[in-house]
Design a protein around this motif. Sequence first.
Motif, short mmCIF file in Angstrom:
data_model
loop_
_atom_site.label_atom_id
_atom_site.label_comp_id
_atom_site.label_asym_id
_atom_site.label_seq_id
_atom_site.Cartn_x
_atom_site.Cartn_y
_atom_site.Cartn_z
N LEU A 1 -5.43 -4.01 1.62
CA LEU A 1 -5.30 -4.44 3.00
C LEU A 1 -5.06 -5.94 3.08
O LEU A 1 -5.27 -6.67 2.11
N MET B 1 -7.52 -2.67 8.75
CA MET B 1 -8.54 -1.71 8.33
C MET B 1 -7.94 -0.34 8.09
O MET B 1 -6.82 -0.03 8.54
N LEU B 2 -8.70 0.48 7.38
CA LEU B 2 -8.42 1.90 7.20
C LEU B 2 -9.52 2.67 7.91
O LEU B 2 -10.71 2.47 7.64
N ALA C 1 -8.27 0.41 0.41
CA ALA C 1 -8.82 -0.72 1.16
C ALA C 1 -8.64 -2.03 0.42
O ALA C 1 -8.65 -3.09 1.05
N GLU C 2 -8.47 -1.96 -0.91
CA GLU C 2 -8.26 -3.20 -1.66
C GLU C 2 -6.86 -3.77 -1.45
O GLU C 2 -6.59 -4.93 -1.81
N SER D 1 -13.11 -10.49 6.24
CA SER D 1 -12.13 -9.42 6.41
C SER D 1 -11.97 -8.99 7.86
O SER D 1 -11.09 -8.20 8.18
N ALA E 1 -13.08 0.94 6.86
CA ALA E 1 -13.07 0.01 5.73
C ALA E 1 -12.11 -1.12 6.01
O ALA E 1 -10.92 -0.90 6.26
N GLY F 1 -16.80 -4.06 4.61
CA GLY F 1 -15.73 -4.97 4.24
C GLY F 1 -16.30 -6.27 3.74
O GLY F 1 -17.45 -6.63 4.03
N SER G 1 -13.56 0.42 -2.45
CA SER G 1 -12.84 1.28 -1.51
C SER G 1 -13.26 2.74 -1.66
O SER G 1 -13.45 3.45 -0.67
N GLN H 1 -10.84 -5.07 4.42
CA GLN H 1 -10.39 -5.47 3.08
C GLN H 1 -11.59 -5.61 2.13
O GLN H 1 -12.60 -6.21 2.48
N ARG I 1 -4.26 3.73 9.31
CA ARG I 1 -4.28 2.26 9.21
C ARG I 1 -4.24 1.67 10.61
O ARG I 1 -3.35 1.98 11.40
N ARG J 1 0.85 -1.19 0.00
CA ARG J 1 0.00 0.00 0.00
C ARG J 1 0.89 1.23 0.00
O ARG J 1 1.83 1.33 0.79
#
Length: 889
Positions: free
Chosen positions: A753, A759-760, A750-751, A545, A732, A541, A741, A734, A771, A473
Amino acid sequence: MKQQSAEASRTAIPKELSQRLLKEGMLILLIAVCAFLFISLVSYDVNDPGWSTSATHQIVNNSGGKVGAFCADILLSFFGYMAYLLPVLIIWRAVKIIRDKQHHLINPLMLMLRFTGLVIFLLSGASLTALHFHVSQDVLLHGAGGIVGRALSEGLYVRFNLLGTTLILLAMFCISCSMFSGVSWIKFFENVGRISFAILGLFAKQSRQAATYGNAKLKDRAAKHAELKMQKAERKREPVMISGVVEDVSREPEIGDIDRIAQVVEKSTAESKAKPKQGREEIDLELPLSFGTDDLDLDVERSEKKAKTSLKDRLLRKNKTKEDSSETPAKEKRAEKGELKGAIKTAPGIGEDESKAPKITPLKTEQQISARTEKEKQGDLFPGEVISLPPLSILTPPDSNQKKGYSAESLEAMSRLIELKLKDFGVIAEVVEVCPGPVITRFEIQPAPGVKASKISNLARDLARSLAVVSVRVVEVISGKTVVGIEIPNEDRQMVRLSEVLGSKRYDEASSPLTLGLGNDIAGEPVIADLAKMPHLLVAGTTGSGKSVGVNAMLASILFKSTPDQVRLILIDPKMLELSIYDDIPHLLTPVVTDMKDAANGLRWCVAEMERRYKLMSKMGVRNIAGYNKKVVEAIEAGEPILDPIWKPDELSMTPVDEQVHPYLEKLPFIVVVIDEFADMMMIVGKKVEELIARIAQKARAAGIHLILATQRPSVDVITGLIKANVPTRMAFQVSSKIDSRTILDQGGAEQLLGHGDMLYMPPGINSLMRVHGAFVDDDEVHALVDEWKTRGAPEYIDAVTSGVGEEGMLPGEKPESGGDDESDPLFDEAVAFVTETRKASISSVQRKLKVGYNRAANLVEAMEAAGIVTPMGHNGSREVLAPPPPPR
């Protein structure tokens, strides 16, 4: 039907009885066979005829006869001494199967597992016996381990030598023992350690008590000896020396004498050892004094008190007699003032009243002595019965043996590798700082002048592939820095336990009852949030996730922080799995809602409660629930509670209006509405839910009502613009694509993760993402927390939450459900004929066909839905026609 049920009931009993008889019969038969084998093995004689030997004489010494001798010879020849355990283990396992009433039939898979464990147990045990024990052939022809044990041990010995062979066989022996018996070695050693520590603690306590009791007896004897010396010296009218203090007993003792004698009795061991004995006229007391500790026993304390006060009481009585006979005003005045009582100085807890003795309080752990318990003791909780909060000790403690992330050498090598890979893609950058964390490590790079951050973001997948990691990320903007962050997952990921987060100082110092423990940030620091400041939260999510675990962690954070007087909950669980565990806790306003129509009624009740609270706050002249509660508490403490200003007498009640009691205002708790899967609710109930959620999100903050919305389908028809506009705080987990996201967070990331709680988090009022590695709480911990609260009180449900509300809870223009009253519309039959013939159930088509307005066409379609002609609206807005087409004319 009744005959069939009667026959079924008659046949069910014999079937169950037959199964029980079959199992018991098999057990009896198996016991008999195993007993026969055990007797045959015990009475084995190497001279009897058998599988490996032959004999000319006809006499068989084995108690089992020829068959017993043959069977014993086979078992002992193959397995050696391990054969003696075979019948015992089989009987033990069979008895356990019979006693297990949960299984009516034998599980073939489990039976195969137990049989495999038994075989490996015999093989490894026989090999260990053959390896380390030797026996004469006159006793066992094929050795202590038999043919199998000797062959297996010799084969391993050639390859692994003695030590390696022993370790391998011991490991196989322990594993097979667990497979066969189901015993956990870890729990076994834990129990052994616990029992050992308990026995040692018991011995230590008894030794301490014995030593203390012995010291008490020594003190008692020394005090009596001193008293005898005083009496003897008094008769002779000679001075006496007690531990170096000369006392003249030719005169009556005074108050100062009592002090000196009391000090003699209180001599410590060190002082007594420093002075040697000085003849017959000296009494040396070696008495260690250690009073006021938790280890003192009450009996020992009483004996010490008696030993120390016997001499003083005699002197006090004499002084009292002397003072009573005297008419000196000064002494009478001194006695009235209590100086005589204060003249005797004793050690704490000795010679005093038992009611005044210091209380012995057990030591508390650091987790139990926290800020919240201090507030509870100070009475900062809501008025009413004080309810203690559950201890954090019911949570699983964090694992202290977890492996860390990359080593220093690995971080240096990874930094150089990132620079090289970026250079391969045409990006010149330098790693300037590394921030290792429990789950991911952030490498902060300084791009060369002219390099755009978006160019590095587009290389995230290529960097992950070239670095051989799951995902990478890229953080384009880091607050307060000019660098770009590249977050790479660690090789060994640490688990973040909820106990680690809730046991932190930040959580203890948080005063809000809506404090949420989310997890740890990338540096491993706990992330604590306040739901009252959010004021609503959107969680999304994909499946797996960690979304449901995150919701459980948030609910647990609230339950560890607040009492039912502070926070009440409405839990909506369409899946009937995740939140049903919280049923019957005292925080609930209604049982966990699983019917979506009841859920819509619950939201309407929240709207009505919100309006009622706003009316109360308006009458009280306050702006929010905190100001309202402050005024109510001040009035209650002043003894002048406030009457409810919006109360109206019930004219329909049987009680006359004049006799109805005007209620007083009480503190209002926060209300938290948790919806585990609101996409399913919107699919069933329709757009009304979206409007209700929007109305609560717009106004309910000041009224103390907050929402936690969770969904696993982050699409635009679920997370609509209306909901996003009124729920600014997002979380969010995954997701599968960058589009999802952006739907949740309005930006990507978020994709990329890692899942499992990664999580975000978008805090309130901040556009940048944080994060967070979500805290993990398992089902056992949640069950323990729920059980703790169930023991502290029962829920007080409000039936009106799900039974529906009046016009006060309806949206503008919304009518109460009429159960198909629009069927009275003269165009209803024509609309039904059109829909069933064309198989189209859209409002616009009905509107065009009948040439009516939109509202009337919508009412007609909803009436068809209530009558079961068409299905409810799907997530794409379409409906299916259920009724058959009209017959041809």
